[in-house]
Design a protein around this motif. Structure first.
Motif, PDB file in Angstrom:
ATOM      1  N   UNK A  40       0.841  -1.202   0.000  1.00 35.61           N
ATOM      2  CA  UNK A  40       0.000   0.000   0.000  1.00 35.61           C
ATOM      3  C   UNK A  40       0.878   1.255   0.000  1.00 35.61           C
ATOM      4  N   UNK A  41       1.908   1.233   0.819  1.00 39.97           N
ATOM      5  CA  UNK A  41       2.817   2.392   0.887  1.00 39.97           C
ATOM      6  C   UNK A  41       3.485   2.627  -0.471  1.00 39.97           C
ATOM      7  N   UNK A  42       3.873   1.537  -1.138  1.00 40.40           N
ATOM      8  CA  UNK A  42       4.500   1.643  -2.467  1.00 40.40           C
ATOM      9  C   UNK A  42       3.543   2.245  -3.499  1.00 40.40           C
ATOM     10  N   UNK A  43       2.286   1.776  -3.464  1.00 42.64           N
ATOM     11  CA  UNK A  43       1.278   2.279  -4.401  1.00 42.64           C
ATOM     12  C   UNK A  43       1.030   3.772  -4.195  1.00 42.64           C
TER      13      UNK A  43
ATOM     14  N   UNK B  73       0.782   4.985  -8.337  1.00 45.29           N
ATOM     15  CA  UNK B  73       0.383   3.931  -9.284  1.00 45.29           C
ATOM     16  C   UNK B  73      -1.136   3.749  -9.240  1.00 45.29           C
ATOM     17  N   UNK B  74      -1.739   3.500 -10.402  1.00 42.53           N
ATOM     18  CA  UNK B  74      -3.178   3.199 -10.446  1.00 42.53           C
ATOM     19  C   UNK B  74      -3.403   1.691 -10.312  1.00 42.53           C
ATOM     20  N   UNK B  75      -4.513   1.335  -9.680  1.00 41.21           N
ATOM     21  CA  UNK B  75      -4.925  -0.069  -9.558  1.00 41.21           C
ATOM     22  C   UNK B  75      -6.183  -0.277 -10.394  1.00 41.21           C
ATOM     23  N   UNK B  76      -6.198  -1.367 -11.173  1.00 37.46           N
ATOM     24  CA  UNK B  76      -7.374  -1.713 -11.969  1.00 37.46           C
ATOM     25  C   UNK B  76      -8.028  -2.928 -11.324  1.00 37.46           C
ATOM     26  N   UNK B  77      -9.226  -2.722 -10.832  1.00 41.49           N
ATOM     27  CA  UNK B  77      -9.976  -3.736 -10.074  1.00 41.49           C
ATOM     28  C   UNK B  77     -10.884  -4.511 -11.024  1.00 41.49           C
TER      29      UNK B  77
END
Length: 443
Positions: free
Chosen positions: A267-270, A275-279
């Motif tokens: 989470x800290x890295x994101x 960075x975007x997350x695609x769910x």
């Protein structure tokens, strides 16, 4: 917009207009005007009717929203829909999907499968989609001809794939396609290393350098299953996301698809890298891959978009249905009924997708100056009554069969549920013929 300006090409007069930006707003009895493919006017109905327009369309009982954005999928895999259901991810891939791809995937397969996917998505209210599959040039031709908008990710793996015998060949093709389509108004080329377990450090390094030089995005399956993460830790002592961070791939241009496994360090890295997350909730549910903690990510400030994944693992390309699943699942995972409310869910399916692709200044919300990528949902049906909050009704009580009209860059691709540029009967017949060939009923 002054009355002396050129007339609007089209004035739309819906019952509700949901711009998505600003957040949480619902405009009742407003009009939206389109000129030269862009949104030129938004205002109360009275002011709208004073705008000179070449065409005016009354849309009673309809909700106008930005077109939905499907931030991850494999379009041509529509032709594998239902081929190998109810199997775990690696069994599904290694024993069924990869062998089927080796046998069947060629340019004709990609063309016909992508056309099928585009038509299904248009009918479901999707105006822009991200595609990651073989023969990307063929897919980009399909997008160009359809009038739709797309991000095409160049697939790169360490082993030969249909259309590219080496990763270097895939990269060369990607650079060439990027150059050819650099100025295309509706197509954006990105690089798509398949997953941390199928692409080595050397190839990831090459992709990072090229993406940086071209200012291109990187789209990649990451942390799809607990097994993937566990195997990486056992083999290298490092989680896949940490490895991508060490190699310098993470950042605002990186799209991490799936992310069902997220530690505090992840989470800290994101957050730190933006960075975007695609769910992709339904594919993750069907393959029992795990749950992306959407609310936790959202509250931490991570941009979360939504994708259907391919029809082979979903089995539909229904982003409205996907968004409803995402909203429900987010509540269960967070243990809170207030997690991912309907308005934020719609934002995830529109503006967040645009932001993940670097297109937020162009699409994802209904704002003057943006491209006219718009969908009209019909909320006049029995199952939508009574309407207290039209956005809640859209997310929780409406199916994609309520998609009535759709425009991309001001061009109407769906008119009263009918495709305007594609032949639905022909697409259906072609898909049936592929199904018969693949299942062995005819040669």
């Amino acid at each position: 917009m002054t009355a002396t300006a050129a007339p609007l090409d089209l004035l739309l007069l819906p019952t509700w207009l949901v711009p998505v930006e600003p957040a949480g707003v619902v405009l009742k009895e407003h009009g939206l005007g389109i000129r030269d493919g862009r949104i030129a006017f938004i205002g109360p109905r009275e002011a709208a009717l004073k705008q000179p327009a070449l065409e005016t369309r009354e849309l009673p009982g309809m909700l106008l929203s930005p077109g939905l954005i499907n931030a991850h999928g494999h379009a041509a895999m529509s032709l594998f829909r239902g081929l190998a259901d109810d199997l775990p991810l690696m069994t599904w891939l290694e024993k069924h999907i990869w062998p089927a791809e080796a046998k069947w995937v060629d340019e004709a397969f990609v063309r016909d499968g992508t056309d099928l996917a585009i038509a299904e998505q248009i009918k479901g209210g999707i105006t822009c989609f991200s595609d990651m599959y073989f023969y990307p040039k063929v897919a980009s031709d399909c997008v160009h001809n359809s009038g739709m908008r797309a991000q095409i990710a160049i697939p790169i793996l360490d082993f030969p794939i249909p259309g590219a015998s080496t990763p270097d060949e895939a990269l060369r093709q990607g650079i060439e396609l990027f150059g050819d389509l650099k100025h295309h108004p509706r197509i954006k080329i990105t690089f798509g290393p398949h997953a941390p377990y199928t692409v080595c450090d050397d190839n990831l390094e090459k992709i990072r350098v090229i993406a940086e030089e071209l200012d291109a995005a990187i789209h990649m399956h990451v942390h799809e299953t607990a097994f993937e993460v566990q195997q990486a830790v056992e083999q290298t002592g490092e989680r896949p996301l940490a490895r991508l961070g060490r190699l310098g791939l993470l950042g605002p241009r990186f799209q991490a698809v799936h992310m069902t496994q997220i530690s505090e360090d992840d989470l800290a890295l994101l957050v730190e890298s933006n960075t975007s997350v695609i769910h992709c909730p339904e594919s993750n549910l069907k393959l029992a891959s795990g749950f992306c903690p959407v609310e936790r990510l959202w509250q931490a400030g991570v941009n979360v978009a939504i994708g259907t994944d391919g029809a082979a693992s979903n089995n539909d390309l229904d982003l409205l249905g996907e968004t409803r699943t995402a909203a429900m699942l987010a509540k269960a995972v967070a243990g809170s009924a207030t997690a991912l409310d309907a308005h934020r869910a719609l934002r995830m399916a529109t503006l967040n997708g645009a932001r993940a692709m670097g297109l937020e200044s162009e699409i994802g919300s209904l704002e003057v100056g943006k491209a006219a990528d718009i969908v009209a949902f019909d909320l006049s049906g029995l199952a939508q009554q009574p309407i207290y909050d039209p956005v809640s009704q859209l997310i929780y009580a409406t199916g994609r069969d309520c998609v009535k009209h759709l425009w991309v860059a001001g061009k109407q691709l769906l008119d009263d549920r009918q495709l305007t540029r594609m032949d639905e009967q022909q697409l259906t017949a072609t898909a049936i013929a592929w199904g018969q060939r693949i299942s062995g009923h005819s040669e």
